[in-house]
Design a protein around this motif. Structure first.
Motif, short mmCIF file in Angstrom:
data_model
loop_
_atom_site.label_atom_id
_atom_site.label_comp_id
_atom_site.label_asym_id
_atom_site.label_seq_id
_atom_site.Cartn_x
_atom_site.Cartn_y
_atom_site.Cartn_z
N THR A 1 7.16 21.91 -61.87
CA THR A 1 6.17 21.83 -63.43
C THR A 1 6.36 22.95 -63.76
N SER A 2 7.33 24.65 -63.31
CA SER A 2 7.72 25.28 -64.52
C SER A 2 8.61 25.38 -65.09
N LYS A 3 8.55 24.26 -65.34
CA LYS A 3 10.66 23.83 -65.91
C LYS A 3 10.69 24.56 -67.54
N ILE A 4 11.54 25.29 -67.48
CA ILE A 4 11.64 26.07 -68.70
C ILE A 4 12.81 25.91 -69.68
N HIS A 5 12.84 26.29 -71.00
CA HIS A 5 14.33 25.94 -71.32
C HIS A 5 14.56 27.03 -71.77
N LEU A 6 16.22 27.86 -71.24
CA LEU A 6 16.07 29.17 -71.73
C LEU A 6 17.39 29.39 -72.74
N TYR A 7 16.84 30.11 -73.50
CA TYR A 7 18.09 30.55 -74.27
C TYR A 7 18.82 32.07 -73.75
N ASP A 8 20.14 32.07 -74.33
CA ASP A 8 20.74 32.51 -74.55
C ASP A 8 22.03 33.20 -75.98
N ALA A 9 21.34 34.33 -76.29
CA ALA A 9 22.47 34.61 -77.14
C ALA A 9 23.22 36.11 -77.12
N LEU A 10 24.65 36.13 -77.39
CA LEU A 10 25.77 37.56 -77.60
C LEU A 10 25.12 37.98 -79.30
N PHE A 11 24.88 39.09 -79.16
CA PHE A 11 25.84 40.17 -79.67
C PHE A 11 27.02 41.13 -79.21
#
Ligand SMILES: [Fe+2]
Length: 468
Positions: free
Chosen positions: A76-86
């Motif tokens: 129930t802790s499901k999360i969508h994680l986004y990860d970008a690079l500078f």
């Protein structure tokens, strides 16, 4: 102009609050450099309309590819994680960034790019912080007011079992607070990259049937992946437990970070950082593991060499006294001219004299647990030589390695009764403060290092300088 920015900023934050499970936070990334940082954020759903851009003073540049990962997919802790690079930052310079969703600005902030070798920098070291206590909040706010360039956690990032769900209540709201929520935390992580050593509370829980969202460290953090590759069931990676479904969900979320991200190194400014897993399940008498540490430290030509891990080898508190397994590495630190070792695990502040330590063999493994076989630490007796001339004021060239315990970051303090009872301290201990929470602030400026330990009231409870 100032008024315009204030109004604009308020608008952005209010607008942002509904878009994120966790707002953007910076990380040093898998391949750290003084011109790059990673930006991560968490949302409830998969969405392809996110976009990130940043500005180093001239024009807005699109961040590189956004990676999407589903965390804790089977809970129930499901999360969508986004990860970008500078990837095109200018070393040591401030930059602005903004995150768009569906062409609307959802978030904006500014930060300072990592410092290059010829730029001074300030870092904070602290451990045992993610306890969700009022002291954790006080420490977070004090750390924010010190304006560090980098924050290094010496393990026990989150209590009690290193879970994704525990980060939600005891980590993100305190260290990555919205500005409007300053009462409950500080907006640190959007502007300051954090790095961390894994502690026992982050890595001991590996039963993925009992805790399917365990080992959050490998899912949320983006740290260098240049350490030795561990084999499950080998010298430094315990076996995972649980159903195939739960293990696969965890491995999909952690990618190549598990199990590699426990030991790593990189350069920040003119300093080399070696970060290790000091947990009791690691066999630090293993020759291949020790060789990696020795090669890593010896091959660095950086002006300063720092080591970060959880369990201190040199600890005067009665609590955890027997967990001396990291003493096995002292000869390596000494040969490699390490300046300071930062640890936590013991919830108070301690500083040793500059020292050399010669272990008497491999020591004695302590075991316990249900089956009486689980490693609980290693007692390593030996011979030490202390530099009692060093005072950090007029004598500023330590002869030996200084070991710091900075584990008073928020969790209940250990052994307050020992603070005023130096007869209970080991001979290597110079300073012992166990009645107030605190953290370490270090300014590194070319060949000068200024150290201070700051408490929850902003008072300096210890300080020294080193000049090379
Ligand atoms: Fe610990």
């Amino acid at each position: 102009m100032k008024i315009f920015f204030s109004i604009f900023f308020c608008f952005v934050i209010i607008h942002a609050s509904g878009q994120f499970v966790v707002p953007p936070y910076l990380q040093v990334g898998e391949h750290p450099s003084s011109t790059s940082l990673r930006l991560l954020w968490q949302a409830t759903a998969m969405d392809t309309s996110w976009k990130v851009e940043y500005n180093t003073g001239k024009e807005w540049i699109d961040a590189e590819a956004i990676i999407r990962t589903i965390i804790a997919s089977n809970t129930t802790s499901k999360i969508h994680l986004y990860d970008a690079l500078f990837s095109k930052l200018i070393s040591g310079q401030q930059f602005n960034y903004r995150v768009y969703k569906s062409n609307q600005i959802a978030f904006s902030a500014n930060a300072i790019a990592p410092k290059s070798a010829n730029q001074p920098y300030r870092f904070i070291a602290v451990g045992d912080l993610g306890a969700g206590t009022k002291e954790s909040v006080q420490i977070a706010k004090r750390m924010f007011s010190e304006k560090p360039d980098l924050l290094a956690i010496s393990g026990d990032i989150i209590y009690e079992n290193g879970l994704v769900s525990e980060y939600k209540t005891k980590f993100w709201p305190i260290y990555n607070a919205e500005i409007k929520d300053y009462a409950i935390g500080a907006p640190l992580m959007r502007s300051v990259p954090f790095m961390a050593a894994v502690g026992n509370h982050d890595a001991d829980t590996r039963d993925l049937d009992k805790y399917p969202d365990a080992l959050a460290f490998y899912q949320f953090w983006r740290l260098p992946l240049n350490g030795p590759v561990g084999k499950e069931g080998g010298a430094f990676v315990p076996l995972l437990k649980g159903s195939e479904e739960n293990i696969n969900a965890f491995k999909n979320a952690s990618g190549n970070r598990y199990p590699r991200m426990t030991n790593y190194s990189y350069d920040y400014g003119n300093s080399h950082w070696t970060v290790l897993d000091a947990d009791t399940y690691v066999d630090w008498t293993d020759s291949l593991l020790k060789k990696w540490v020795a090669d890593d430290i010896n091959s660095s030509t950086a002006t300063w060499k720092f080591v970060l891990f959880n369990h201190p080898g040199f600890n005067s508190a009665n609590e955890h006294y027997e967990q001396q397994q990291m003493r096995a590495l002292s000869p390596i630190f000494e040969n490699g001219h390490v300046d300071i070792v930062f640890t936590g695990h013991v919830h108070n502040y301690q500083r040793t004299f500059p020292m050399y330590f010669t272990p008497f063999g491999k020591g004695t493994l302590m075991v316990g647990g249900k089956d009486g076989k689980a490693p609980r630490g290693r007692v390593i007796n030996g011979k030490w030589k202390l530099d009692k001339q060093f005072d950090g004021i007029s004598s500023t060239k330590p002869d030996g390695v200084i070991y710091i315990v900075t584990g008073a970051g928020g969790q209940t303090l250990y052994n307050p009764e020992q603070e005023k009872d130096p007869d209970t301290w080991q001979k290597f201990t110079y300073k012992f403060v166990s009645t107030i929470h605190s953290f370490t602030v270090v300014d590194v400026n070319d060949k000068k290092l200024s150290f201070k330990q700051v408490d929850t009231k902003g008072r300096i409870i210890d300080s020294f300088n080193i000049i090379k």
